[in-house]
Design a protein around this motif. Structure first.
Motif, PDB file in Angstrom:
ATOM      1  N   LEU A   2      -3.067   0.495  18.748  1.00  0.00           N
ATOM      2  CA  LEU A   2      -2.668   0.751  17.372  1.00  0.00           C
ATOM      3  C   LEU A   2      -2.252  -0.536  16.673  1.00  0.00           C
ATOM      4  O   LEU A   2      -2.520  -0.738  15.490  1.00  0.00           O
ATOM      5  N   VAL A   3      -1.584  -1.411  17.409  1.00  0.00           N
ATOM      6  CA  VAL A   3      -1.131  -2.674  16.822  1.00  0.00           C
ATOM      7  C   VAL A   3      -2.321  -3.480  16.320  1.00  0.00           C
ATOM      8  O   VAL A   3      -2.309  -4.021  15.204  1.00  0.00           O
ATOM      9  N   SER A   4      -3.381  -3.555  17.124  1.00  0.00           N
ATOM     10  CA  SER A   4      -4.582  -4.285  16.700  1.00  0.00           C
ATOM     11  C   SER A   4      -5.254  -3.596  15.521  1.00  0.00           C
ATOM     12  O   SER A   4      -5.749  -4.256  14.597  1.00  0.00           O
ATOM     13  N   LEU A   5      -5.261  -2.255  15.553  1.00  0.00           N
ATOM     14  CA  LEU A   5      -5.885  -1.507  14.464  1.00  0.00           C
ATOM     15  C   LEU A   5      -5.178  -1.777  13.141  1.00  0.00           C
ATOM     16  O   LEU A   5      -5.825  -1.904  12.090  1.00  0.00           O
ATOM     17  N   LEU A   6      -3.863  -1.885  13.178  1.00  0.00           N
ATOM     18  CA  LEU A   6      -3.105  -2.115  11.948  1.00  0.00           C
ATOM     19  C   LEU A   6      -3.448  -3.457  11.309  1.00  0.00           C
ATOM     20  O   LEU A   6      -3.275  -3.644  10.108  1.00  0.00           O
ATOM     21  N   ASP A   7      -3.930  -4.399  12.126  1.00  0.00           N
ATOM     22  CA  ASP A   7      -4.308  -5.716  11.596  1.00  0.00           C
ATOM     23  C   ASP A   7      -5.762  -5.778  11.155  1.00  0.00           C
ATOM     24  O   ASP A   7      -6.219  -6.816  10.657  1.00  0.00           O
ATOM     25  N   ALA A   8      -6.499  -4.684  11.341  1.00  0.00           N
ATOM     26  CA  ALA A   8      -7.933  -4.697  11.040  1.00  0.00           C
ATOM     27  C   ALA A   8      -8.190  -4.562   9.549  1.00  0.00           C
ATOM     28  O   ALA A   8      -7.367  -4.021   8.798  1.00  0.00           O
ATOM     29  N   GLU A   9      -9.351  -5.045   9.126  1.00  0.00           N
ATOM     30  CA  GLU A   9      -9.767  -4.836   7.750  1.00  0.00           C
ATOM     31  C   GLU A   9      -9.991  -3.341   7.516  1.00  0.00           C
ATOM     32  O   GLU A   9     -10.428  -2.619   8.399  1.00  0.00           O
ATOM     33  N   GLY A  10      -9.685  -2.896   6.349  1.00  0.00           N
ATOM     34  CA  GLY A  10      -9.837  -1.485   6.036  1.00  0.00           C
ATOM     35  C   GLY A  10      -8.538  -0.713   6.157  1.00  0.00           C
ATOM     36  O   GLY A  10      -8.468   0.451   5.761  1.00  0.00           O
ATOM     37  N   VAL A  11      -7.510  -1.356   6.742  1.00  0.00           N
ATOM     38  CA  VAL A  11      -6.183  -0.728   6.818  1.00  0.00           C
ATOM     39  C   VAL A  11      -5.300  -1.414   5.789  1.00  0.00           C
ATOM     40  O   VAL A  11      -5.011  -2.612   5.894  1.00  0.00           O
ATOM     41  N   ASP A  12      -4.884  -0.671   4.768  1.00  0.00           N
ATOM     42  CA  ASP A  12      -4.130  -1.319   3.690  1.00  0.00           C
ATOM     43  C   ASP A  12      -2.660  -1.493   4.053  1.00  0.00           C
ATOM     44  O   ASP A  12      -2.163  -0.935   5.029  1.00  0.00           O
ATOM     45  N   GLU A  13      -1.982  -2.265   3.249  1.00  0.00           N
ATOM     46  CA  GLU A  13      -0.595  -2.630   3.528  1.00  0.00           C
ATOM     47  C   GLU A  13       0.326  -1.415   3.528  1.00  0.00           C
ATOM     48  O   GLU A  13       1.257  -1.320   4.332  1.00  0.00           O
ATOM     49  N   SER A  14       0.082  -0.465   2.621  1.00  0.00           N
ATOM     50  CA  SER A  14       0.947   0.719   2.566  1.00  0.00           C
ATOM     51  C   SER A  14       0.833   1.540   3.849  1.00  0.00           C
ATOM     52  O   SER A  14       1.833   2.090   4.334  1.00  0.00           O
ATOM     53  N   THR A  15      -0.383   1.614   4.421  1.00  0.00           N
ATOM     54  CA  THR A  15      -0.567   2.338   5.679  1.00  0.00           C
ATOM     55  C   THR A  15       0.181   1.631   6.797  1.00  0.00           C
ATOM     56  O   THR A  15       0.854   2.272   7.621  1.00  0.00           O
ATOM     57  N   ARG A  16       0.085   0.301   6.847  1.00  0.00           N
ATOM     58  CA  ARG A  16       0.816  -0.461   7.867  1.00  0.00           C
ATOM     59  C   ARG A  16       2.322  -0.196   7.766  1.00  0.00           C
ATOM     60  O   ARG A  16       3.001   0.029   8.776  1.00  0.00           O
ATOM     61  N   GLU A  17       2.826  -0.213   6.551  1.00  0.00           N
ATOM     62  CA  GLU A  17       4.262  -0.011   6.359  1.00  0.00           C
ATOM     63  C   GLU A  17       4.701   1.375   6.809  1.00  0.00           C
ATOM     64  O   GLU A  17       5.767   1.532   7.424  1.00  0.00           O
ATOM     65  N   LEU A  18       3.874   2.388   6.525  1.00  0.00           N
ATOM     66  CA  LEU A  18       4.229   3.751   6.923  1.00  0.00           C
ATOM     67  C   LEU A  18       4.214   3.909   8.436  1.00  0.00           C
ATOM     68  O   LEU A  18       5.084   4.583   9.012  1.00  0.00           O
ATOM     69  N   VAL A  19       3.223   3.310   9.103  1.00  0.00           N
ATOM     70  CA  VAL A  19       3.173   3.391  10.567  1.00  0.00           C
ATOM     71  C   VAL A  19       4.366   2.655  11.173  1.00  0.00           C
ATOM     72  O   VAL A  19       5.007   3.154  12.106  1.00  0.00           O
ATOM     73  N   GLU A  20       4.680   1.484  10.638  1.00  0.00           N
ATOM     74  CA  GLU A  20       5.824   0.737  11.158  1.00  0.00           C
ATOM     75  C   GLU A  20       7.130   1.487  10.914  1.00  0.00           C
ATOM     76  O   GLU A  20       8.047   1.444  11.735  1.00  0.00           O
ATOM     77  N   ARG A  21       7.191   2.214   9.797  1.00  0.00           N
ATOM     78  CA  ARG A  21       8.364   3.039   9.534  1.00  0.00           C
ATOM     79  C   ARG A  21       8.457   4.170  10.565  1.00  0.00           C
ATOM     80  O   ARG A  21       9.551   4.530  11.023  1.00  0.00           O
ATOM     81  N   GLN A  22       7.290   4.724  10.953  1.00  0.00           N
ATOM     82  CA  GLN A  22       7.277   5.767  11.979  1.00  0.00           C
ATOM     83  C   GLN A  22       7.733   5.208  13.318  1.00  0.00           C
ATOM     84  O   GLN A  22       8.460   5.865  14.067  1.00  0.00           O
ATOM     85  N   PHE A  23       7.308   3.990  13.637  1.00  0.00           N
ATOM     86  CA  PHE A  23       7.785   3.333  14.861  1.00  0.00           C
ATOM     87  C   PHE A  23       9.311   3.205  14.831  1.00  0.00           C
ATOM     88  O   PHE A  23       9.988   3.472  15.839  1.00  0.00           O
TER      89      PHE A  23
END
Length: 290
Positions: free
Chosen positions: A122-143
């Motif tokens: 998942l960590v690598s996926l969050l850095d991939a193209e096509g994953v926007d910043e808001s999605t990263r922030e929400l996943v990190e908030r879930q973590f």
């Protein structure tokens, strides 16, 4: 579609012979029934719809407080395919407004589990193209929320264990402190085993160091799990042997099969280090009793 398993099962088996909209519509109707037996679920997965991402979205939107086993299986199957675009679409669904917060962590855990089995994360996926910043922030908030639940002794143990399972897919920066704190005698053995398993999925040098630092406090079962974790990666295997050399880990904590694995390791450096710590490997005659 009928919710009667005696009707739903043969219907599910016929889906893989259908095509197009009819296939997708029938699949979704069966998947949306209130109760799906394991047999029906297996049949549905065999004839998985052409638009499984869309189905995950529909099932997530229709969920309330529980992620259905079928939805979890489908999400894991996307991770197993390890297609960045598909995984990014699932992330967008999971972090979207239509996905109830109560099922979000379970879906992320399933996606991460599938990715890990194909060498991704998942960590690598969050850095991939096509994953926007808001999605990263929400996943990190879930973590972060999962870390709070895992650390809270007042939470039900089943919820804490589920939170630990998700932290296996977080970076060590997000999960390391909480997982480390769980490795103490005041924490139940079940949660300690879950924390060891989560640390085993983490990358880098820190997880192995955490296990070595807490070794003395482990129960025999936790030590066995820690041995398995240290032997799962070559760099950690070297760390384990060094800890034995430094008397931080007792060689007696190894099972006979673990000793033979180390003494006959394909890496020459590990074999030599193991021989110094554990002694010579048993000869063929001694192993066979001859």
């Amino acid at each position: 579609a009928s919710s009667d398993p005696q009707v739903a099962f043969p219907l599910a088996l016929t889906i893989k012979r259908l095509e197009g909209d009819l296939k997708n519509e029938l699949w979704l109707q069966l998947a949306s029934t209130a109760s799906i037996t394991p047999d029906v679920r297996a049949a549905l997965l065999m004839g998985a719809t052409d638009d499984r991402i869309g189905v995950i979205g529909n099932l997530a939107a229709a969920s309330t407080d529980v992620a259905s086993p079928l939805m979890l299986d489908l999400t894991q199957s996307v991770g197993l395919a390890n297609d960045t675009n598909e995984c990014a679409r699932v992330l967008a669904i999971v972090t979207g407004d239509s996905c109830p917060e109560a099922v979000r962590a379970a879906l992320l855990t399933s996606l991460g589990r599938g990715l890990r089995r194909r060498g991704g994360s998942l960590v690598s996926l969050l850095d991939a193209e096509g994953v926007d910043e808001s999605t990263r922030e929400l996943v990190e908030r879930q973590f972060a929320q999962s870390a709070e639940v895992a650390a809270d002794a007042d939470q039900p143990e089943v919820d804490r264990e589920a939170a630990i399972d998700l932290l296996a897919d977080a970076s060590f920066d997000h999960a390391g402190d909480v997982l480390s704190e769980l490795l103490n005698p005041q924490t139940s053995q079940q949660l300690q085993l879950a924390a060891i398993g989560a640390l085993n999925q983490q990358s880098g040098d820190q997880p192995g160091k955490v296990l070595i630092e807490n070794w003395e406090s482990f129960s025999p079962q936790c030590r066995k799990a820690a041995v398995d974790a240290m032997l799962s990666q070559q760099t950690r295997t070297t760390e384990l042997l060094q800890a034995m050399t430094d008397a931080k880990v007792n060689p007696g904590d190894l099972e006979p099969a673990d000793r033979q694995l180390l003494l006959n390791h394909p890496d020459e450096g590990i074999r030599e280090q193991a021989t110094k710590v554990l002694g010579q490997p048993a000869s063929a005659d001694r192993v066979s009793g001859g």
